[in-house]
Design a protein around this motif. Structure first.
Motif, short mmCIF file in Angstrom:
data_model
loop_
_atom_site.label_atom_id
_atom_site.label_comp_id
_atom_site.label_asym_id
_atom_site.label_seq_id
_atom_site.Cartn_x
_atom_site.Cartn_y
_atom_site.Cartn_z
N LEU A 25 -35.19 27.15 -13.93
CA LEU A 25 -36.05 27.02 -12.74
C LEU A 25 -36.51 28.38 -12.21
O LEU A 25 -37.18 28.45 -11.20
N ALA A 26 -36.15 29.43 -12.88
CA ALA A 26 -36.49 30.80 -12.50
C ALA A 26 -35.98 31.13 -11.10
O ALA A 26 -36.66 31.71 -10.28
N LEU A 27 -34.73 30.72 -10.85
CA LEU A 27 -34.07 31.00 -9.58
C LEU A 27 -32.81 31.82 -9.84
O LEU A 27 -32.24 31.74 -10.92
N PRO A 28 -32.39 32.59 -8.84
CA PRO A 28 -31.15 33.33 -9.04
C PRO A 28 -29.95 32.37 -9.05
O PRO A 28 -29.94 31.38 -8.34
N SER A 29 -28.99 32.65 -9.86
CA SER A 29 -27.79 31.83 -9.95
C SER A 29 -26.79 32.26 -8.87
O SER A 29 -26.51 33.44 -8.71
N LEU A 30 -26.30 31.29 -8.13
CA LEU A 30 -25.32 31.57 -7.09
C LEU A 30 -23.96 31.04 -7.53
O LEU A 30 -23.88 30.04 -8.24
N SER A 31 -22.93 31.68 -7.09
CA SER A 31 -21.60 31.19 -7.42
C SER A 31 -21.01 30.51 -6.18
O SER A 31 -20.37 31.12 -5.36
N LEU A 32 -21.30 29.20 -6.05
CA LEU A 32 -20.80 28.41 -4.92
C LEU A 32 -19.80 27.40 -5.43
O LEU A 32 -20.03 26.73 -6.42
N SER A 33 -18.71 27.28 -4.71
CA SER A 33 -17.70 26.28 -5.06
C SER A 33 -17.94 25.01 -4.24
O SER A 33 -18.75 24.99 -3.31
N CYS A 34 -17.22 23.96 -4.58
CA CYS A 34 -17.30 22.71 -3.80
C CYS A 34 -16.88 22.97 -2.36
O CYS A 34 -17.44 22.40 -1.42
N HIS A 35 -15.88 23.84 -2.20
CA HIS A 35 -15.42 24.20 -0.86
C HIS A 35 -16.55 24.85 -0.06
O HIS A 35 -16.74 24.55 1.13
N ASP A 36 -17.32 25.74 -0.70
CA ASP A 36 -18.44 26.39 -0.03
C ASP A 36 -19.47 25.36 0.43
O ASP A 36 -19.99 25.45 1.55
N VAL A 37 -19.76 24.39 -0.41
CA VAL A 37 -20.74 23.36 -0.07
C VAL A 37 -20.23 22.51 1.10
O VAL A 37 -20.98 22.21 2.03
N ARG A 38 -18.93 22.13 1.07
CA ARG A 38 -18.35 21.35 2.17
C ARG A 38 -18.43 22.11 3.49
O ARG A 38 -18.79 21.55 4.52
N GLU A 39 -18.10 23.39 3.46
CA GLU A 39 -18.15 24.21 4.67
C GLU A 39 -19.58 24.34 5.18
O GLU A 39 -19.83 24.31 6.39
N TYR A 40 -20.54 24.44 4.27
CA TYR A 40 -21.94 24.53 4.66
C TYR A 40 -22.38 23.23 5.35
O TYR A 40 -23.06 23.25 6.36
N LYS A 41 -21.96 22.09 4.80
CA LYS A 41 -22.30 20.80 5.42
C LYS A 41 -21.69 20.68 6.80
O LYS A 41 -22.32 20.19 7.73
N LYS A 42 -20.44 21.13 6.96
CA LYS A 42 -19.80 21.11 8.28
C LYS A 42 -20.59 21.96 9.27
O LYS A 42 -20.78 21.59 10.42
N THR A 43 -21.05 23.12 8.81
CA THR A 43 -21.82 24.02 9.66
C THR A 43 -23.13 23.35 10.08
O THR A 43 -23.53 23.45 11.24
#
Length: 151
Positions: A25-43
């Motif tokens: 997709l010509a996007l930078p690759s990020l190193s996010l864990s499931c925990h990071d995604v959960r915390e982002y949703k909480k935020t």
């Protein structure tokens, strides 16, 4: 292409898949864990709750307590973010000096036995009926929540 590992652990395989999708997709690759995604949703949920429209809540409280100044309602709502708690707080703590005057307890009289022709008389009758409905609503709210308040 699906990337998996034989051990059943998807750590490196998921990272590889993420990198593969990001590069296609010509996007930078990020190193996010499931925990990071959960915390982002909480935020996000917390930010949405903080951004709720206080003015809508103020109008709801004003419908129940029309004699309390809106700025006092707004201050309490910003602290509690809950209309029920705010109503309870205001009913139990608002001194009589800060309350707006109550409308007249007597209905305006019309000279005729039907619909009054004078618009100001009709407006007064409507205002009286409105104040009666508000008082009845307040009485029912106090009874429903078993509040010990003398009006």
């Amino acid at each position: 292409a699906v990337v998996s590992t034989q051990s059943g652990h998807y750590g490196r395989g998921a990272t590889s898949a993420q990198q593969l999708v990001a590069s296609s997709l010509a996007l930078p690759s990020l190193s996010l864990s499931c925990h990071d995604v959960r915390e982002y949703k909480k935020t996000l949920v917390k930010e949405q709750a903080e951004g709720m429209d206080i003015e809508v809540l103020v109008r709801q409280v004003v419908e129940v307590l029309p004699n309390v100044p809106e700025n006092e309602i707004r201050v309490d709502l910003l602290r509690t973010r809950n209309t029920t708690k705010t109503i309870r707080n205001l009913i139990s703590s608002v001194p009589s000096a800060t309350k707006k005057p109550m409308p007249s307890a007597k209905p305006p009289r019309s000279d005729t036995k039907g619909f009054p022709k004078d618009p100001s008389v009709r407006a007064n009758i409507l205002e009286f009926k409105k104040s009666q409905l508000i008082l009845e609503g307040r009485r029912k709210y106090i009874e429903k929540h078993n509040l010990d308040i003398t009006p």
